[in-house]
Motif scaffolding. Structure first.
Motif, mmCIF file in Angstrom:
data_model
loop_
_atom_site.group_PDB
_atom_site.id
_atom_site.type_symbol
_atom_site.label_atom_id
_atom_site.label_comp_id
_atom_site.label_asym_id
_atom_site.label_seq_id
_atom_site.Cartn_x
_atom_site.Cartn_y
_atom_site.Cartn_z
ATOM 1 N N ILE A 285 0.834 -1.201 0.000
ATOM 2 C CA ILE A 285 0.000 0.000 0.000
ATOM 3 C C ILE A 285 0.868 1.250 0.000
ATOM 4 C CG2 ILE A 285 -1.587 1.370 1.440
ATOM 5 C CD1 ILE A 285 -3.104 -1.140 2.057
ATOM 6 N N LYS A 286 1.988 1.202 0.696
ATOM 7 C CA LYS A 286 2.869 2.366 0.748
ATOM 8 C C LYS A 286 3.423 2.691 -0.637
ATOM 9 C CE LYS A 286 6.535 4.472 3.482
ATOM 10 N NZ LYS A 286 7.498 4.312 4.595
ATOM 11 N N ILE A 287 3.737 1.666 -1.418
ATOM 12 C CA ILE A 287 4.217 1.894 -2.783
ATOM 13 C C ILE A 287 3.133 2.573 -3.612
ATOM 14 C CG2 ILE A 287 4.856 0.741 -4.937
ATOM 15 C CD1 ILE A 287 6.369 -1.315 -3.193
ATOM 16 N N TYR A 288 1.897 2.104 -3.465
ATOM 17 C CA TYR A 288 0.776 2.745 -4.161
ATOM 18 C C TYR A 288 0.676 4.216 -3.769
ATOM 19 C CZ TYR A 288 -1.747 -1.232 -6.277
ATOM 20 O OH TYR A 288 -2.148 -2.287 -7.077
ATOM 21 N N THR B 139 -11.798 4.685 3.069
ATOM 22 C CA THR B 139 -12.655 3.776 2.324
ATOM 23 C C THR B 139 -12.191 2.330 2.495
ATOM 24 O OG1 THR B 139 -13.164 5.464 0.679
ATOM 25 C CG2 THR B 139 -13.510 3.185 0.016
ATOM 26 N N ALA B 140 -10.883 2.131 2.551
ATOM 27 C CA ALA B 140 -10.323 0.790 2.678
ATOM 28 C C ALA B 140 -10.288 0.292 4.115
ATOM 29 C CB ALA B 140 -8.913 0.772 2.094
ATOM 30 N N GLY B 141 -10.577 1.179 5.078
ATOM 31 C CA GLY B 141 -10.462 0.785 6.471
ATOM 32 C C GLY B 141 -9.021 0.624 6.896
ATOM 33 N N VAL B 142 -8.165 1.488 6.347
ATOM 34 C CA VAL B 142 -6.722 1.415 6.598
ATOM 35 C C VAL B 142 -6.258 2.721 7.235
ATOM 36 C CG1 VAL B 142 -4.463 1.320 5.473
ATOM 37 C CG2 VAL B 142 -6.298 -0.188 4.696
ATOM 38 N N GLY B 143 -5.491 2.626 8.301
ATOM 39 C CA GLY B 143 -4.968 3.809 8.967
ATOM 40 C C GLY B 143 -3.548 4.113 8.530
ATOM 41 N N LYS B 144 -3.184 5.389 8.522
ATOM 42 C CA LYS B 144 -1.828 5.779 8.117
ATOM 43 C C LYS B 144 -0.735 5.143 8.981
ATOM 44 C CE LYS B 144 -1.950 10.038 5.422
ATOM 45 N NZ LYS B 144 -1.617 11.484 5.389
ATOM 46 N N PRO B 145 -0.913 5.103 10.321
ATOM 47 C CA PRO B 145 0.135 4.471 11.138
ATOM 48 C C PRO B 145 0.392 3.024 10.729
ATOM 49 C CG PRO B 145 -1.360 5.733 12.522
ATOM 50 C CD PRO B 145 -1.975 5.693 11.153
ATOM 51 N N ALA B 146 -0.659 2.306 10.340
ATOM 52 C CA ALA B 146 -0.494 0.916 9.912
ATOM 53 C C ALA B 146 0.291 0.843 8.609
ATOM 54 C CB ALA B 146 -1.860 0.258 9.748
ATOM 55 N N GLU C 270 2.546 2.910 7.613
ATOM 56 C CA GLU C 270 3.937 3.271 7.876
ATOM 57 C C GLU C 270 4.680 2.185 8.650
ATOM 58 O OE1 GLU C 270 5.545 5.812 6.696
ATOM 59 O OE2 GLU C 270 3.769 6.566 5.650
ATOM 60 N N ASP C 271 3.944 1.206 9.169
ATOM 61 C CA ASP C 271 4.552 0.143 9.969
ATOM 62 C C ASP C 271 4.874 -1.048 9.069
ATOM 63 O OD1 ASP C 271 5.315 -1.818 11.729
ATOM 64 O OD2 ASP C 271 3.418 -1.871 12.850
ATOM 65 N N PRO C 272 6.162 -1.317 8.777
ATOM 66 C CA PRO C 272 6.515 -2.419 7.873
ATOM 67 C C PRO C 272 6.185 -3.796 8.432
ATOM 68 C CG PRO C 272 8.483 -1.505 8.891
ATOM 69 C CD PRO C 272 7.356 -0.589 9.262
ATOM 70 N N ALA C 273 5.799 -3.856 9.717
ATOM 71 C CA ALA C 273 5.431 -5.140 10.314
ATOM 72 C C ALA C 273 3.927 -5.377 10.265
ATOM 73 C CB ALA C 273 5.916 -5.200 11.761
ATOM 74 N N HIS C 274 3.192 -4.429 9.646
ATOM 75 C CA HIS C 274 1.736 -4.550 9.613
ATOM 76 C C HIS C 274 1.282 -5.240 8.329
ATOM 77 C CE1 HIS C 274 -2.138 -3.245 11.353
ATOM 78 N NE2 HIS C 274 -2.554 -3.353 10.101
ATOM 79 N N TRP C 275 0.228 -6.057 8.465
ATOM 80 C CA TRP C 275 -0.314 -6.802 7.330
ATOM 81 C C TRP C 275 -1.805 -6.522 7.199
ATOM 82 C CZ3 TRP C 275 2.826 -10.180 4.379
ATOM 83 C CH2 TRP C 275 4.145 -10.304 4.859
ATOM 84 N N GLU D 246 10.584 4.185 -2.060
ATOM 85 C CA GLU D 246 11.342 4.091 -0.820
ATOM 86 C C GLU D 246 10.762 3.028 0.108
ATOM 87 O OE1 GLU D 246 11.384 7.916 0.958
ATOM 88 O OE2 GLU D 246 12.432 8.892 -0.699
ATOM 89 N N ALA D 247 9.570 2.510 -0.233
ATOM 90 C CA ALA D 247 8.882 1.579 0.652
ATOM 91 C C ALA D 247 9.651 0.271 0.842
ATOM 92 C CB ALA D 247 7.485 1.280 0.114
ATOM 93 N N LEU D 248 10.433 -0.134 -0.166
ATOM 94 C CA LEU D 248 11.194 -1.370 -0.043
ATOM 95 C C LEU D 248 12.312 -1.245 0.981
ATOM 96 C CD1 LEU D 248 11.550 -2.498 -3.760
ATOM 97 C CD2 LEU D 248 9.973 -3.365 -2.045
#
Length: 222
Positions: A28-31, A50-57, A59-64, A98-100
């Motif tokens: 999602i970060k790449i998008y 709309t997606a039910g996704v929060g920004k902190p999540a 930004e967290d590379p451990a979040h799925w 930069e997400a990778l």
């Protein structure tokens, strides 16, 4: 078009705890980086709601995220941009994202292009738990990658398109050009697996880039 489903009522994630989380936040970060670069007018906050996704999540590379969240996010992005091929475009953008993380980009840079593709079976789970991926070498400048959704995973065709864009982009870690990706078999067209035949032109820049990366690492150690 930029208003998209961004104008929809915020999506409530209630009940999503029952769904497996299989897609890493890096996707999602790449998008989002792609949208920021090419569609700065798009309201990304509304897309995330709309997606039910929060920004902190994100930004967290451990979040799925779940399949439902990924699907809703993609549909909102597609509606916002008006581009039916946005998934492939975002995959191609991965080469400059930069997400990778710098570490992974350097790791890719320390192997040759053929080896980078052959590592996909080990690298892919960093981004997705939704498919089993295997690669084999077909020639000096050609590899084959197979991807099969895991049991219970309802992967969508746009995720296959995103994969194609990403496989095209891997070559840009080594050259200035995208790889050529043929897709003769597709799980979403009724085949047993998604099969990608990837080829690229051998250029002097591949060798010089590899030498440069080794010099950078050795210099840092020194």
């Amino acid at each position: 078009a930029s208003a998209c489903s961004a104008r929809q009522a915020p999506y409530s994630p209630s009940g999503m705890n029952d769904q497996p989380t299989i897609y890493n936040s890096r996707i999602i970060k790449i998008y989002l980086e792609y949208l920021k670069r090419h569609y700065p007018q798009v309201d990304v906050d509304a897309i995330l709601r709309t997606a039910g996704v929060g920004k902190p999540a994100v930004e967290d590379p451990a979040h799925w995220f779940s399949q439902d969240q990924a699907d809703r996010f993609y549909e909102a992005v597609k509606a916002s941009t008006g581009r039916p091929d946005v998934a492939r475009d975002a995959g191609r953008f991965a080469a400059s994202s930069e997400a990778l993380g710098a570490g992974k980009q350097i790791t890719l840079g320390l192997v040759n292009l053929s080896s980078a593709y052959l590592l996909m079976g080990k690298l892919y789970p960093i981004m997705s738990r939704g498919a089993a991926v295997a690669a084999r070498k077909l020639g000096p400048n050609k590899v084959e990658i197979l991807s099969i959704p895991k049991p219970g995973v309802k992967e969508k065709a746009y995720q296959c398109e995103n994969r194609i864009g990403t496989f095209e982009a891997v070559a840009r870690f080594f050259t200035r050009d995208f790889a050529t990706v043929e897709h003769p078999e597709c799980y979403h067209r009724g085949d047993k697996a998604c099969r990608y035949v990837i080829s690229w032109k051998k250029t002097p820049s591949i060798l010089w880039r590899l030498i440069r990366n080794y010099i950078v690492v050795l210099g840092s150690l020194a």
